[in-house]
Design an enzyme around this catalytic site. Structure first.
Site, PDB file in Angstrom:
ATOM      1  N   ASP B  11       0.573  -1.032   0.285  1.00 23.30           N
ATOM      2  CA  ASP B  11       0.435  -0.076   0.266  1.00 23.30           C
ATOM      3  C   ASP B  11       1.010   1.406   0.376  1.00 23.30           C
ATOM      4  O   ASP B  11       1.918   1.233   0.331  1.00 23.30           O
ATOM      5  CB  ASP B  11      -1.102   0.178   0.736  1.00 23.30           C
ATOM      6  N   ASP B 130     -14.197  -5.607  -4.837  1.00 23.09           N
ATOM      7  CA  ASP B 130     -14.287  -5.338  -3.117  1.00 23.09           C
ATOM      8  C   ASP B 130     -15.443  -5.957  -3.408  1.00 23.09           C
ATOM      9  O   ASP B 130     -16.272  -5.491  -3.903  1.00 23.09           O
ATOM     10  CB  ASP B 130     -13.916  -3.830  -2.685  1.00 23.09           C
TER      11      ASP B 130
END
Lengths: 195, 255
Positions: B11, B130
């Site tokens: 990330d 997601d």
């Protein structure tokens, strides 16, 4: 030594350039006939769709220049497929250096495209010298050249296919040597060292 | 034989890795290039860089980062986060990214998948989904979420994955929000169902906590690749030991 990367509408040539930089090799990215003809090494990359790439090469006259080259030429991925006689991808007539027709992988229980690391077998090229016995390299493709008289490395995904082809001064790899770790780097180094 | 892929995910915020790492041998654990190169050296099969800030101001930083990663890392890598146009993708691919991942922008305007596939080829277009379990009238429904999982949509996971494939996605990155962060294992049933419904590869994400979880996701879950973040960053599992374990379990992996 002058290494030329042929400039056309192939995607992600940047990876090839950085891979050459990592092994300390200079290069020129060009579609200029004179520059290509006078190069010591020619890399013909390729990512994308065969008929679009071939149309672009014809438009630039590169389809006439490439087959007449005398120095070592390395075609990769779609670059390799365009050195073959034809591709099933949108019925593309290609340059025909390798007398073999590129086919789509058969429909089966395996996924297409063939994406990921697969191993090479039956290595018979100077380009694979110094590699491990069954080296893993990175593939992304839906079409492949069958095994033929010019196959110098085989890979298998549902069917055996040509991972590498070689004829006279023409070398070709279906996989992406430029992002295939140390094994891929060895192939590029070997190509630049060819005498 | 085609191998199953192990993919560490980094990330990125303002060009730095976040969530922390525990690499004592890295001079700067926040440097995504150094961390990516280390994972590549250890045998990672691919890398994913997710820009979690993804604002317009950060675009240039991200492109610079991609250029640096491409320069130093010799395995394929994917970049995602806030990508919403052909121009965004063009800039990232030209900087050396091998694939890009889109999520919210594809839900908002599914034609984007077609446009990107046509322009750059399916091989570099990853559609990230997601998904979260939501009780519906006829049992549990797998609801697609956007905006980093904050916004539920009207889409259901299997039909959306199929539509993404039809439109030209080259791979699906499936994150189970229910499993994510639990370290209790991947969402096996859902992953298997998505993978079985598609002819393109599925990267499973969310829930990895042990090496056994990877065996499960590749066998029961029918995943083509397994993605994880913290277990690698905090060295709970090393990539070499994971691969040697999987090999022992009869899973085909790259040494």
């Amino acid at each position: 030594m002058k290494t030329v990367i042929i400039k056309y509408n192939a995607g992600n040539v940047q990876s090839v350039m950085y891979a050459l930089e990592r092994i300390g090799a200079g290069y020129l990215w060009t579609d200029d006939e004179q520059e290509i003809r006078t190069a010591d090494r020619v890399i013909f990359p390729g990512v994308g769709e065969a008929s679009t790439a071939m149309a672009y090469l014809r438009d630039k006259g590169l389809d006439r220049i490439i087959p007449t080259l005398k120095q070592p030429v390395l075609g990769t991925c779609v670059g390799m497929q365009l050195l073959c006689r034809s591709s099933e991808e949108n019925n593309t007539t290609a340059m025909g250096i390798f007398p073999v027709d590129v086919k789509r992988f058969p429909a089966g229980d395996q996924k297409v495209p063939h994406v990921g690391w697969n191993n090479l077998t039956n290595l018979r090229s100077e380009l694979t010298a110094g590699m491990s016995d069954n080296p893993y390299v990175y593939f992304v493709h839906s079409y492949a050249a069958p095994v033929c008289a010019y196959t110098v490395a085989t890979c298998e995904y549902m069917v055996p296919f040509s991972a590498m082809l070689q004829k006279d001064n023409f070398y070709a790899a279906q996989f992406h040597a430029e992002i295939s770790g140390k094994e891929g780097q060895q192939i590029l180094e070997n190509f630049l060292k060819l005498s | 034989m085609l191998t199953k892929r192990i993919i560490p995910c980094l990330d990125i915020k303002d060009g730095r890795t976040v969530k922390g790492t525990n690499f004592v041998n890295l001079r700067d654990a926040g440097d995504p290039v150094a961390l990516g190169a280390l994972y590549a050296e250890q045998g990672a099969d691919e890398l994913v860089f997710l820009d979690i800030t993804a604002t317009v101001d950060n675009r240039k930083t991200l492109v610079d980062l991609v250029r640096n990663v491409a320069r130093h890392v010799n395995i394929p890598f994917t970049v995602g986060g806030g990508i919403s146009s052909v121009a965004d993708v063009s800039a990232l691919l030209n900087a050396g990214a091998d694939k890009i991942s889109i999520n919210s922008s594809a839900v908002r305007r599914p034609e984007l998948i077609n446009e990107l596939a046509l322009q750059f080829g399916s091989q570099c277009i990853v559609v990230a989904i997601d998904t979260r379990e939501v009780p519906g009238e006829s049992g549990i429904e797998h609801v697609v979420h956007t905006h980093g999982g904050r916004k539920p949509t009207d889409l259901r996971t299997i039909p959306w994955a199929k539509e993404a494939q039809e439109r030209g996605a080259g791979e699906i990155l499936l994150t189970s929000m229910d499993a994510d962060g639990t370290k209790a294992g991947f969402a096996l049933a859902l992953t298997a169902e998505v993978s079985g419904s598609l002819s393109i590869p599925v990267i499973a994400s969310g829930g990895a906590g042990t090496m056994e979880h990877f065996t499960e996701v590749f066998t029961t879950g029918k995943a083509d690749a397994g993605l994880a973040a913290s277990i690698f960053h905090f060295r709970e599992i090393g990539i070499p030991e994971l691969k040697s374990y999987l090999k022992g379990e009869g899973i085909s992996v790259r040494p």
